[in-house]
Design an enzyme around this catalytic site. Structure first.
Site, mmCIF file in Angstrom:
data_model
loop_
_atom_site.group_PDB
_atom_site.id
_atom_site.type_symbol
_atom_site.label_atom_id
_atom_site.label_comp_id
_atom_site.label_asym_id
_atom_site.label_seq_id
_atom_site.Cartn_x
_atom_site.Cartn_y
_atom_site.Cartn_z
ATOM 1 N N GLU A 149 -4.788 3.525 6.285
ATOM 2 C CA GLU A 149 -4.557 3.286 4.866
ATOM 3 C C GLU A 149 -5.112 4.409 4.009
ATOM 4 O O GLU A 149 -4.635 4.651 2.900
ATOM 5 C CB GLU A 149 -5.200 1.937 4.477
ATOM 6 C CG GLU A 149 -4.974 1.496 3.060
ATOM 7 C CD GLU A 149 -5.496 0.089 2.827
ATOM 8 O OE1 GLU A 149 -6.301 -0.087 1.910
ATOM 9 O OE2 GLU A 149 -5.091 -0.844 3.556
ATOM 10 N N SER B 3 -11.088 -0.494 3.348
ATOM 11 C CA SER B 3 -10.373 -0.794 4.585
ATOM 12 C C SER B 3 -9.727 0.478 5.138
ATOM 13 O O SER B 3 -9.027 1.186 4.421
ATOM 14 C CB SER B 3 -9.285 -1.839 4.338
ATOM 15 O OG SER B 3 -9.849 -3.055 3.894
ATOM 16 N N ARG C 266 0.825 -1.216 0.000
ATOM 17 C CA ARG C 266 0.000 0.000 0.000
ATOM 18 C C ARG C 266 0.862 1.270 0.000
ATOM 19 O O ARG C 266 0.527 2.255 0.650
ATOM 20 C CB ARG C 266 -0.966 0.007 1.192
ATOM 21 C CG ARG C 266 -1.926 -1.174 1.239
ATOM 22 C CD ARG C 266 -2.863 -1.209 0.033
ATOM 23 N NE ARG C 266 -3.689 -2.409 0.047
ATOM 24 C CZ ARG C 266 -3.393 -3.527 -0.623
ATOM 25 N NH1 ARG C 266 -2.295 -3.577 -1.377
ATOM 26 N NH2 ARG C 266 -4.168 -4.571 -0.565
#
EC number: 1.3.1.98
Length: 286
Positions: free
Chosen positions: A282, A212, A161
């Site tokens: 995130e 998420s 990520r």
């Protein structure tokens, strides 16, 4: 290129947070990007793709927003298996297009809402597959000197990520090349449907959310920790930890960005107190 004053950003973020900005640009070419930065060199600028992995923290922004949509989303399939894609293209549509051409490699992005540019910046993916697995090179605008450059995958420094572009916010993704493989159309579609079904089974698709919230820490599952803490359904203002999956926050009642950020901080504190784990967000806070 379209330009709007006092533009409503509510439909440009998947949390559906009510917010607006001083001015919004909708570029449709690389020359439009250059024009924005050349004509307005002193204004602060925020670039949004699909707005799927962001939290708008303020109700009003004095910054200029550059919004990428179908106007900057051209796709070409070359050499039978290479997709040349502008940054505003939607990954769901790309997975459908790949299937139409009998190409495999994009299935995991079916039902992952993201612009291609955003997917590259954050190295989007799921179930062990990431955009870096099919990427070959990226074309970008370097704000340091307003030059357009290209960079190969091996020089992008992809991590979980994360990428060169996330660490260098003055490098703006314009286009990417994806290397796919010829596959069986029936098998490709079967995997796409399986991916979508699995996501709908656990994700709160019925409420506005941005996917998420936290990166997965090594050796732990975020949703499991949050569930053990009894935080599913816990809310701050209009923001709530999803009762369907603890790793998601939903806008269930006109949530503000401040509601979401306060809820995130509470969850982070409780997880750290109980498990000694420092959760990393995130999503991009703007």
């Amino acid at each position: 290129m379209e330009v709007f004053e006092n533009y409503d950003l509510t439909s440009h973020n998947s949390y559906k947070i009510k917010a607006s900005c001083r001015r919004a640009f909708f570029p449709s070419s690389e020359s439009d990007f250059l024009s924005i930065y050349q004509s307005h060199p002193d204004s602060k600028k925020v670039i949004l793709g699909g707005g799927y992995n962001i939290i708008l923290s303020k109700p009003y922004y004095d910054e200029d927003f550059i919004l990428l949509n179908e106007g900057f989303a051209n796709v070409k399939v070359t050499d039978g298996h290479i997709m040349e894609v502008e940054a505003g293209a939607n990954t769901i549509r790309l997975s459908e297009l790949a299937w139409e051409h009998g190409l495999t490699g994009m299935e995991i992005f079916y039902d992952i809402p993201s612009s291609l540019g955003g997917a590259v910046v954050m190295n989007a993916g799921a179930s062990g597959e990431e955009i870096k697995d099919i990427l070959t090179k990226v074309r970008y605008l370097d704000l340091a000197d307003l030059k357009v450059r290209e960079i190969k995958k091996e020089d992008i420094g992809f991590e979980y990520r994360n990428s060169f572009f996330q660490k260098n916010v003055d490098k703006i993704v314009l286009k990417a090349w994806l290397q796919l493989a010829v596959g069986d159309k029936a098998a490709i579609k079967e995997k796409m449907d399986r991916v979508k079904e699995a996501r709908w089974a656990k994700q709160p698709k019925e409420f506005p959310n941005a996917g998420s919230v936290f990166k997965r820490p090594p050796g732990f599952y975020v949703g499991q920790m949050i569930e053990e803490l009894g935080l599913k359904g816990f809310s701050v203002g209009g923001a709530k930890v999803s009762e369907k999956h603890g790793g998601f926050i939903i806008n269930h009642a006109s949530a503000t960005g401040a509601d979401i950020l306060e809820l995130i901080n509470i969850v982070k504190h409780k997880v750290h107190s109980k498990f000694g784990v420092e959760l990393e967000v995130e999503q991009r806070v703007i």
